[in-house]
Design a protein around this motif. Sequence first.
Motif, PDB file in Angstrom:
ATOM      1  N   ASP A  53       0.847  -1.180   0.000  1.00  0.00           N
ATOM      2  CA  ASP A  53       0.000   0.000   0.000  1.00  0.00           C
ATOM      3  C   ASP A  53       0.891   1.241   0.000  1.00  0.00           C
ATOM      4  N   PRO A  54       0.793   2.108  -1.005  1.00  0.00           N
ATOM      5  CA  PRO A  54       1.685   3.278  -1.049  1.00  0.00           C
ATOM      6  C   PRO A  54       1.501   4.222   0.139  1.00  0.00           C
ATOM      7  N   ASP A  55       0.359   4.140   0.832  1.00  0.00           N
ATOM      8  CA  ASP A  55       0.124   5.010   1.980  1.00  0.00           C
ATOM      9  C   ASP A  55       0.629   4.406   3.284  1.00  0.00           C
ATOM     10  N   ASP A  56       0.830   3.085   3.331  1.00  0.00           N
ATOM     11  CA  ASP A  56       1.303   2.414   4.544  1.00  0.00           C
ATOM     12  C   ASP A  56       1.955   1.112   4.139  1.00  0.00           C
ATOM     13  N   MET A  57       3.305   1.053   4.155  1.00  0.00           N
ATOM     14  CA  MET A  57       4.037  -0.105   3.659  1.00  0.00           C
ATOM     15  C   MET A  57       3.850  -1.339   4.530  1.00  0.00           C
ATOM     16  N   ASP A  58       3.188  -1.218   5.685  1.00  0.00           N
ATOM     17  CA  ASP A  58       2.912  -2.385   6.531  1.00  0.00           C
ATOM     18  C   ASP A  58       1.658  -3.126   6.073  1.00  0.00           C
ATOM     19  N   TRP A  59       0.997  -2.620   5.058  1.00  0.00           N
ATOM     20  CA  TRP A  59      -0.219  -3.248   4.537  1.00  0.00           C
ATOM     21  C   TRP A  59      -0.023  -3.613   3.067  1.00  0.00           C
ATOM     22  N   LEU A  60      -0.798  -4.587   2.609  1.00  0.00           N
ATOM     23  CA  LEU A  60      -0.766  -5.014   1.214  1.00  0.00           C
ATOM     24  C   LEU A  60      -2.151  -4.846   0.619  1.00  0.00           C
ATOM     25  N   VAL A  61      -2.210  -4.355  -0.614  1.00  0.00           N
ATOM     26  CA  VAL A  61      -3.485  -4.197  -1.309  1.00  0.00           C
ATOM     27  C   VAL A  61      -3.529  -5.166  -2.483  1.00  0.00           C
ATOM     28  N   PRO A 105     -14.472   1.217  -6.894  1.00  0.00           N
ATOM     29  CA  PRO A 105     -14.261   2.002  -8.119  1.00  0.00           C
ATOM     30  C   PRO A 105     -13.296   1.318  -9.063  1.00  0.00           C
ATOM     31  N   SER A 106     -13.649   1.278 -10.319  1.00  0.00           N
ATOM     32  CA  SER A 106     -12.822   0.612 -11.330  1.00  0.00           C
ATOM     33  C   SER A 106     -11.508   1.351 -11.524  1.00  0.00           C
ATOM     34  N   GLY A 107     -10.387   0.613 -11.518  1.00  0.00           N
ATOM     35  CA  GLY A 107      -9.083   1.186 -11.826  1.00  0.00           C
ATOM     36  C   GLY A 107      -8.400   1.872 -10.660  1.00  0.00           C
ATOM     37  N   GLU A 108      -9.074   1.934  -9.489  1.00  0.00           N
ATOM     38  CA  GLU A 108      -8.490   2.664  -8.365  1.00  0.00           C
ATOM     39  C   GLU A 108      -7.180   2.039  -7.900  1.00  0.00           C
ATOM     40  N   GLY A 109      -7.124   0.678  -7.927  1.00  0.00           N
ATOM     41  CA  GLY A 109      -5.945  -0.004  -7.428  1.00  0.00           C
ATOM     42  C   GLY A 109      -4.724   0.175  -8.295  1.00  0.00           C
ATOM     43  N   SER A 110      -4.898   0.521  -9.557  1.00  0.00           N
ATOM     44  CA  SER A 110      -3.761   0.607 -10.462  1.00  0.00           C
ATOM     45  C   SER A 110      -3.296   2.039 -10.705  1.00  0.00           C
ATOM     46  N   ALA A 111      -3.926   3.035 -10.054  1.00  0.00           N
ATOM     47  CA  ALA A 111      -3.524   4.426 -10.258  1.00  0.00           C
ATOM     48  C   ALA A 111      -2.143   4.683  -9.683  1.00  0.00           C
ATOM     49  N   ILE A 112      -1.831   4.020  -8.553  1.00  0.00           N
ATOM     50  CA  ILE A 112      -0.504   4.093  -7.936  1.00  0.00           C
ATOM     51  C   ILE A 112      -0.075   2.671  -7.612  1.00  0.00           C
ATOM     52  N   ARG A 113       1.036   2.252  -8.182  1.00  0.00           N
ATOM     53  CA  ARG A 113       1.520   0.896  -7.941  1.00  0.00           C
ATOM     54  C   ARG A 113       2.922   0.952  -7.365  1.00  0.00           C
ATOM     55  N   VAL A 114       3.153   0.233  -6.275  1.00  0.00           N
ATOM     56  CA  VAL A 114       4.473   0.162  -5.654  1.00  0.00           C
ATOM     57  C   VAL A 114       5.253  -0.984  -6.290  1.00  0.00           C
ATOM     58  N   LEU A 115       6.449  -0.691  -6.787  1.00  0.00           N
ATOM     59  CA  LEU A 115       7.304  -1.692  -7.421  1.00  0.00           C
ATOM     60  C   LEU A 115       8.508  -1.934  -6.520  1.00  0.00           C
ATOM     61  N   GLU A 116       8.575  -3.120  -5.928  1.00  0.00           N
ATOM     62  CA  GLU A 116       9.675  -3.470  -5.032  1.00  0.00           C
ATOM     63  C   GLU A 116      10.691  -4.328  -5.772  1.00  0.00           C
ATOM     64  N   GLY A 117      11.948  -3.927  -5.751  1.00  0.00           N
ATOM     65  CA  GLY A 117      13.010  -4.704  -6.370  1.00  0.00           C
ATOM     66  C   GLY A 117      13.344  -4.204  -7.764  1.00  0.00           C
ATOM     67  N   LEU A 118      14.635  -4.254  -8.085  1.00  0.00           N
ATOM     68  CA  LEU A 118      15.093  -3.728  -9.367  1.00  0.00           C
ATOM     69  C   LEU A 118      14.511  -4.487 -10.542  1.00  0.00           C
ATOM     70  N   SER A 119      14.302  -5.804 -10.388  1.00  0.00           N
ATOM     71  CA  SER A 119      13.776  -6.596 -11.508  1.00  0.00           C
ATOM     72  C   SER A 119      12.350  -6.190 -11.849  1.00  0.00           C
ATOM     73  N   ARG A 120      11.534  -5.917 -10.823  1.00  0.00           N
ATOM     74  CA  ARG A 120      10.151  -5.496 -11.088  1.00  0.00           C
ATOM     75  C   ARG A 120      10.092  -4.088 -11.659  1.00  0.00           C
ATOM     76  N   ALA A 223      10.080   1.805  -6.327  1.00  0.00           N
ATOM     77  CA  ALA A 223       9.607   2.897  -7.192  1.00  0.00           C
ATOM     78  C   ALA A 223       8.084   2.936  -7.185  1.00  0.00           C
ATOM     79  N   LEU A 224       7.550   4.088  -7.554  1.00  0.00           N
ATOM     80  CA  LEU A 224       6.103   4.231  -7.727  1.00  0.00           C
ATOM     81  C   LEU A 224       5.791   4.359  -9.205  1.00  0.00           C
ATOM     82  N   GLU A 225       4.838   3.585  -9.662  1.00  0.00           N
ATOM     83  CA  GLU A 225       4.312   3.723 -11.026  1.00  0.00           C
ATOM     84  C   GLU A 225       2.994   4.477 -10.910  1.00  0.00           C
ATOM     85  N   LEU A 226       2.939   5.651 -11.511  1.00  0.00           N
ATOM     86  CA  LEU A 226       1.777   6.534 -11.383  1.00  0.00           C
ATOM     87  C   LEU A 226       1.003   6.594 -12.693  1.00  0.00           C
TER      88      LEU A 226
END
Length: 343
Positions: A53-61, A105-120, A223-226
Amino acid sequence: MAGTGTEEHPHGADRLCEAGDRVYSRAVRRGRVPRRDADQVPCLLDLALLHPDPDDMDWLVPTSPQEVMTRLLRGLYEDVSASQRRVGTAVAAYEWYAGLGGSAPSGEGSAIRVLEGLSRIQAAMDEATEACTREVLTVQPGGIRREDELAEGLHRALTLRGRGVHMRDLYTHVARHGQGLLNYLELMGDAVEARSLDEVIDRLILFDRTVAFIPANTDRTVALELRHPALVGYLVTVFERLWRLAIPLTAPLPDTRIEGISHREQSIAALLAEGHQDAVIAERLGISVRTCRAHIARLSETLGAASRTQLGVRIAQVGLDGPQEPVDLTQVTVPGQGSRTGR
């Protein structure tokens, strides 16, 4: 189940293990789950069904079932004749999961995506490169770019050039001294336009003004994909304003109009006047702390300052803390001293 890797979860995204099914279903129902819930099911992270979760890294969406379905089918259709049953299974599975999500809401989860690791991060960048058809805007902070960094992005740049995509890059003035960058720009020709500033914002990459990538930690392993139009539009505006202020790499840097003071020393003087420490100034200008201190020493000598306090006074007197006007250093004095002549 006490799995610690994908070898203990031998399945794909279309057929989850029992534990994975329970956690993912709960995530879809509730919108997010604590990161600890996925400790026993690393398959959900490996398959990108859950992400931080980009707002709280202790949670997963959860990745939306629709997005998962699209990604899955893209791979399956490459060999559709051998994957008929997998396609059917995937459709049935994710229609069920989609029903669990209610009226989110459709598409809400993909507006901000957290990418962990250089390969991702690299995989997401490659995907955006493949989809790009018109324009790429980048901001490259730091100093002289390393050869390995330039080589890493060269294949992507050549692919974009081959499709007629135009690229605009912003660097710090220090990057002008890197031969690798000059070689890269010569190779890319008219496909790349480059300009430089004293200092720029942190790294930014924009594809077709629809998707942006920015770092989410200091070592750039997250990184964040916006894709939110408002966020991307804001970043485009920031880039365009910096671009108008920047100087083309083909043009020389402006003269400071003060004898014995270089453009870089002028930039350092302005940051000193704002009260910044040496390490901060060095980072913002893309130079080492040692180089920064050497410039400060030369600046002190040129302005006839015997201390940092006196240097601050001299910087203000000659106008290095603001817009430059022609100044005769022989006519500028420090309180309590006579006139000094700049070298």
